[in-house]
Write an enzyme that holds these catalytic residues in place. Sequence first.
Site, PDB file in Angstrom:
ATOM      1  N   TRP A   1       2.961   7.952  -2.259  1.00  0.00           N
ATOM      2  CA  TRP A   1       4.375   8.142  -2.621  1.00  0.00           C
ATOM      3  C   TRP A   1       4.460   9.089  -3.820  1.00  0.00           C
ATOM      4  CZ3 TRP A   1       7.318   7.531  -6.943  1.00  0.00           C
ATOM      5  CH2 TRP A   1       8.696   7.521  -6.790  1.00  0.00           C
TER       6      TRP A   1
ATOM      7  N   ASP B   1       0.832  -1.203   0.000  1.00  0.00           N
ATOM      8  CA  ASP B   1       0.000   0.000   0.000  1.00  0.00           C
ATOM      9  C   ASP B   1       0.869   1.256   0.000  1.00  0.00           C
ATOM     10  OD1 ASP B   1      -2.302   1.465   0.014  1.00  0.00           O
ATOM     11  OD2 ASP B   1      -2.694   1.236   2.154  1.00  0.00           O
TER      12      ASP B   1
ATOM     13  N   LEU C   1      11.339 -20.363  -5.015  1.00  0.00           N
ATOM     14  CA  LEU C   1      10.292 -19.504  -4.444  1.00  0.00           C
ATOM     15  C   LEU C   1       8.998 -19.566  -5.256  1.00  0.00           C
ATOM     16  CD1 LEU C   1       9.429 -17.070  -2.580  1.00  0.00           C
ATOM     17  CD2 LEU C   1      10.413 -15.572  -4.341  1.00  0.00           C
TER      18      LEU C   1
ATOM     19  N   HIS D   1       2.878   3.484  -8.957  1.00  0.00           N
ATOM     20  CA  HIS D   1       2.760   2.047  -9.226  1.00  0.00           C
ATOM     21  C   HIS D   1       4.016   1.531  -9.928  1.00  0.00           C
ATOM     22  CE1 HIS D   1      -1.243   2.174  -7.732  1.00  0.00           C
ATOM     23  NE2 HIS D   1      -1.765   2.831  -8.754  1.00  0.00           N
TER      24      HIS D   1
HETATM   25  C1  FPP Z   1      -1.878   0.209  -3.401  1.00  0.00           C
HETATM   26  O1  FPP Z   1      -1.408   1.537  -3.410  1.00  0.00           O
HETATM   27  C2  FPP Z   1      -1.340  -0.524  -4.517  1.00  0.00           C
HETATM   28  C3  FPP Z   1      -2.061  -1.059  -5.536  1.00  0.00           C
HETATM   29  C4  FPP Z   1      -3.512  -0.942  -5.615  1.00  0.00           C
HETATM   30  C5  FPP Z   1      -1.424  -1.759  -6.640  1.00  0.00           C
HETATM   31  C6  FPP Z   1      -0.209  -2.560  -6.324  1.00  0.00           C
HETATM   32  C7  FPP Z   1       0.588  -2.603  -7.540  1.00  0.00           C
HETATM   33  C8  FPP Z   1       1.932  -2.564  -7.601  1.00  0.00           C
HETATM   34  C9  FPP Z   1       2.814  -2.589  -6.446  1.00  0.00           C
HETATM   35  C10 FPP Z   1       2.538  -2.428  -8.932  1.00  0.00           C
HETATM   36  C11 FPP Z   1       3.103  -3.568  -9.610  1.00  0.00           C
HETATM   37  C12 FPP Z   1       2.786  -4.934  -9.159  1.00  0.00           C
HETATM   38  C13 FPP Z   1       3.223  -6.005  -9.832  1.00  0.00           C
HETATM   39  C14 FPP Z   1       2.951  -7.354  -9.296  1.00  0.00           C
HETATM   40  C15 FPP Z   1       3.997  -5.879 -11.065  1.00  0.00           C
HETATM   41  P1  FPP Z   1      -2.459   2.715  -3.538  1.00  0.00           P
HETATM   42  O2  FPP Z   1      -2.550   3.072  -4.971  1.00  0.00           O
HETATM   43  O3  FPP Z   1      -3.741   2.313  -2.893  1.00  0.00           O
HETATM   44  O4  FPP Z   1      -1.756   3.836  -2.707  1.00  0.00           O
HETATM   45  P2  FPP Z   1      -2.477   4.991  -1.861  1.00  0.00           P
HETATM   46  O5  FPP Z   1      -3.249   4.304  -0.780  1.00  0.00           O
HETATM   47  O6  FPP Z   1      -1.318   5.773  -1.330  1.00  0.00           O
HETATM   48  O7  FPP Z   1      -3.330   5.768  -2.814  1.00  0.00           O
END
Ligand code: FPP
Length: 246
Positions: A15, A10, A121, A27
């Site tokens: 960020w 999260d 893994l 992302h």
């Molecule tokens: C939450 O942060 C994150 C997500 C909804 C997506 C997770 C995706 C990645 C880490 C990118 C790539 C993944 C792979 C497997 C290649 P948020 O957007 O909710 O952050 P916020 O709460 O600060 O808005």
Amino acid sequence: MPTHVAIIMDGNGRWARRQSLGRIEGHKQGRKAVETVVDTCREVGISYLTLYAFSTENWHRPVTEVRALMALLQRYLRSERQQMLEKNIRLRAIGDLQRLPAPVRAALEEIMEATRNNTGLTVCLALSYGAREEIVQAARVMALAVRNGQLDPQEITERTFARALWTTDIPDPDFLIRTSGEFRLSNFLLWQSAYAELYVTETLWPDFTRSEFLAALEVYQSRERRFGRTTEQRGLTSDLARVTRS
Ligand code: FPP
């Protein structure tokens, strides 16, 4: 060392905002943190890593963000395929995969098939994943088996039920990490996390480094896991137990 680490990644959006960038940049940086964590799991000998990459609820995000996340996932799969084969990584996915765009699903299925006999893994991507939905579909599978006369209701146990979950061949997580400081499970592995040790860090996912992960694993090692039993039954005496008894 935990056998299975599960992570709620999260904080990508926050960020990006802190860097005055668009959410998608967050992302993209998050993907780099994924690669770091995968390499660290291999380095320290963790067997299973489950990453919450896209929740059922994430479908409600703006269309542009959903599209960008799916494109990012597809690029990740394409570019990591060879690495996964070379690193002996087995790729798995849990979630309602039918909802994924066809090219993403095809890439995912192809890599899962290509890596299925790998013995290193296991990286399990939770995609279009919701734990309540997973539990409901397991209940449906069981109900159908009963209706078809293949299953006696008496045979519905924790063990048989767990086998009907998407995580059927994956052990329960020992350690569940959530970044960005929120104290929530957000519909992630609700059944499987019954005895997982929880760890929340303020660090936003793109800033989650190897050393931060190692520090989290050290915290895990200092925890006393009793699974409902007493310290004495577990044959463990933690520092905390010593302090509270004295
Ligand atoms: C939450 O942060 C994150 C997500 C909804 C997506 C997770 C995706 C990645 C880490 C990118 C790539 C993944 C792979 C497997 C290649 P948020 O957007 O909710 O952050 P916020 O709460 O600060 O808005």
